[in-house]
Design a protein around this motif. Structure first.
Motif, mmCIF file in Angstrom:
data_model
loop_
_atom_site.group_PDB
_atom_site.id
_atom_site.type_symbol
_atom_site.label_atom_id
_atom_site.label_comp_id
_atom_site.label_asym_id
_atom_site.label_seq_id
_atom_site.Cartn_x
_atom_site.Cartn_y
_atom_site.Cartn_z
ATOM 1 N N GLU A 198 0.832 -1.205 0.000
ATOM 2 C CA GLU A 198 0.000 0.000 0.000
ATOM 3 C C GLU A 198 0.865 1.254 0.000
ATOM 4 N N MET A 199 1.899 1.279 0.843
ATOM 5 C CA MET A 199 2.765 2.456 0.885
ATOM 6 C C MET A 199 3.433 2.688 -0.460
ATOM 7 N N ARG A 200 3.958 1.639 -1.052
ATOM 8 C CA ARG A 200 4.644 1.799 -2.332
ATOM 9 C C ARG A 200 3.691 2.304 -3.412
ATOM 10 N N ASP A 201 2.444 1.843 -3.367
ATOM 11 C CA ASP A 201 1.464 2.326 -4.339
ATOM 12 C C ASP A 201 1.061 3.773 -4.055
ATOM 13 N N ARG A 202 0.948 4.127 -2.779
ATOM 14 C CA ARG A 202 0.510 5.477 -2.413
ATOM 15 C C ARG A 202 1.562 6.537 -2.731
ATOM 16 N N VAL A 203 2.825 6.240 -2.416
ATOM 17 C CA VAL A 203 3.861 7.264 -2.597
ATOM 18 C C VAL A 203 4.347 7.334 -4.037
ATOM 19 N N TRP A 204 4.001 6.335 -4.841
ATOM 20 C CA TRP A 204 4.502 6.273 -6.214
ATOM 21 C C TRP A 204 4.201 7.546 -6.999
ATOM 22 N N ARG A 205 3.002 8.109 -6.840
ATOM 23 C CA ARG A 205 2.623 9.284 -7.636
ATOM 24 C C ARG A 205 3.540 10.473 -7.370
ATOM 25 N N TYR A 206 4.185 10.486 -6.197
ATOM 26 C CA TYR A 206 5.099 11.582 -5.885
ATOM 27 C C TYR A 206 6.511 11.319 -6.405
ATOM 28 N N LEU A 207 6.793 10.087 -6.793
ATOM 29 C CA LEU A 207 8.127 9.733 -7.263
ATOM 30 C C LEU A 207 8.311 10.030 -8.744
ATOM 31 N N VAL A 208 7.215 10.061 -9.483
ATOM 32 C CA VAL A 208 7.278 10.378 -10.904
ATOM 33 C C VAL A 208 6.971 11.854 -11.087
ATOM 34 N N ALA A 209 7.340 12.369 -12.230
ATOM 35 C CA ALA A 209 7.154 13.794 -12.485
ATOM 36 C C ALA A 209 6.373 14.003 -13.772
ATOM 37 N N PRO A 210 5.078 13.670 -13.770
ATOM 38 C CA PRO A 210 4.301 13.850 -14.997
ATOM 39 C C PRO A 210 4.230 15.304 -15.425
ATOM 40 N N HIS A 211 4.410 16.228 -14.466
ATOM 41 C CA HIS A 211 4.352 17.645 -14.809
ATOM 42 C C HIS A 211 5.507 18.066 -15.706
ATOM 43 N N ALA A 212 6.599 17.262 -15.723
ATOM 44 C CA ALA A 212 7.727 17.591 -16.592
ATOM 45 C C ALA A 212 7.632 16.860 -17.928
ATOM 46 N N TYR A 213 6.696 15.911 -18.028
ATOM 47 C CA TYR A 213 6.501 15.140 -19.247
ATOM 48 C C TYR A 213 7.816 14.532 -19.734
ATOM 49 N N ASP A 214 8.539 13.936 -18.799
ATOM 50 C CA ASP A 214 9.830 13.323 -19.098
ATOM 51 C C ASP A 214 9.659 11.813 -19.028
ATOM 52 N N TRP A 215 9.433 11.166 -20.165
ATOM 53 C CA TRP A 215 9.146 9.738 -20.152
ATOM 54 C C TRP A 215 10.304 8.940 -19.582
ATOM 55 N N PHE A 216 11.534 9.330 -19.859
ATOM 56 C CA PHE A 216 12.661 8.561 -19.350
ATOM 57 C C PHE A 216 12.737 8.650 -17.831
ATOM 58 N N GLY A 217 12.362 9.796 -17.268
ATOM 59 C CA GLY A 217 12.355 9.919 -15.817
ATOM 60 C C GLY A 217 11.403 8.923 -15.185
ATOM 61 N N ASP A 218 10.235 8.742 -15.783
ATOM 62 C CA ASP A 218 9.260 7.802 -15.242
ATOM 63 C C ASP A 218 9.757 6.365 -15.341
ATOM 64 N N VAL A 219 10.403 6.025 -16.452
ATOM 65 C CA VAL A 219 10.937 4.674 -16.603
ATOM 66 C C VAL A 219 12.073 4.440 -15.613
ATOM 67 N N ALA A 220 12.917 5.458 -15.409
ATOM 68 C CA ALA A 220 14.008 5.329 -14.439
ATOM 69 C C ALA A 220 13.460 5.062 -13.044
ATOM 70 N N VAL A 221 12.348 5.718 -12.704
ATOM 71 C CA VAL A 221 11.711 5.474 -11.411
ATOM 72 C C VAL A 221 11.268 4.022 -11.304
#
Length: 264
Positions: free
Chosen positions: A62-85
């Motif tokens: 649950e924690m990993r699913d909850r905090v995940w949205r803060y680990l990615v940066a959709p506001h930067a629209y950086d696809w590689f950043g999301d994959v790196a996460v």
């Protein structure tokens, strides 16, 4: 199952880099589970990493699913950043402490062709509101994992006759949870700093009174950021979303005769 040498895993990692997409978002800001992100990639990570071999408790998932949205940066629209996460989340690569560039969010706002320059302020406010809305549940999930680790530590120390491997796996899982919590704290700080950087620069680039609303939301977000940096996840603030009564003072950055003061 033996561990796959890192060099042997590189072709698999390269293939995943090409084929993987950002982990989809489900309800309440949590990650949406799927075969690639929740079965294939974790299996590879378990083979490569020297992490705990314990199953994840429900609270840890649950924690990993909850905090995940803060680990990615959709506001930067950086696809590689999301994959790196995703590589870091699934233990294919170690969690990185490398500082992120806070100007990426502003760069996106600056380059995007909005119908009005005022919309950029609205976007900052809306993104901050979205972060604020999920913060109480994220804090509560972190608190639950802290309690799980406490209980696990007590059991490991008090139950006689446990194999050394059990204690080692317990310590590794505690370290993994601490790493995820630290990652979350750094990420919410990064988001706040990114929004603040954008607001500061927009106040110079295209001054508008909409900055006041964006600034107010950032003041609210700052309270959560400071709590995360203190590790304060389990008090009334963290568990129930109560805000600190201490106001964060605003700074008057700019004033104009026709539009009044802009605050930060």
């Amino acid at each position: 199952m033996g561990r796959l040498p890192l060099l042997g895993a590189l072709p698999i990692i390269a293939l995943l880099t090409v084929s993987a997409c950002a982990r989809p978002t489900g309800d309440f800001g949590r990650a949406e589970r799927n075969v690639l992100n929740d079965e294939i990639m974790p299996a590879i990570g378990n083979t490569i990493s020297d992490g705990s071999r314990f199953n994840l408790a429900d609270q840890e998932i649950e924690m990993r699913d909850r905090v995940w949205r803060y680990l990615v940066a959709p506001h930067a629209y950086d696809w590689f950043g999301d994959v790196a996460v995703e590589f870091q989340r699934t233990r294919i690569t170690p969690i990185s402490n490398k500082p992120l560039k806070t100007r990426k969010y502003y760069d996106w706002l600056h380059s995007e062709r909005f119908a009005s320059s005022r919309v950029r302020y609205t976007r900052i406010e809306e993104d901050a509101i979205a972060d604020l809305g999920m913060m109480p549940s994220a804090f509560a999930s972190v608190c639950a994992v802290i309690e799980i680790d406490r209980q696990r530590g007590l059991a490991s120390n008090q139950i006689a006759g446990l194999e050394d491997e059990v204690s080692v796996n317990a310590m590794k899982r505690h370290a993994e949870n601490e790493a995820v919590i630290g990652w979350f704290a750094r990420s919410v700080s990064y988001r706040y700093e990114s929004y603040s950087y954008a607001l500061d620069h927009l106040l110079v680039e295209t001054p508008h009174e909409e900055a006041i609303g964006a600034n107010a939301r950032l003041n609210e977000l700052a309270v959560w950021v400071e709590a995360a940096q203190r590790g304060d996840f389990c008090g009334d603030f963290g568990s129930h979303g109560n805000r600190d009564s201490t106001a964060i003072p605003s700074r008057v950055l700019r004033s104009a005769p026709d539009e009044g003061p802009y605050r930060k």
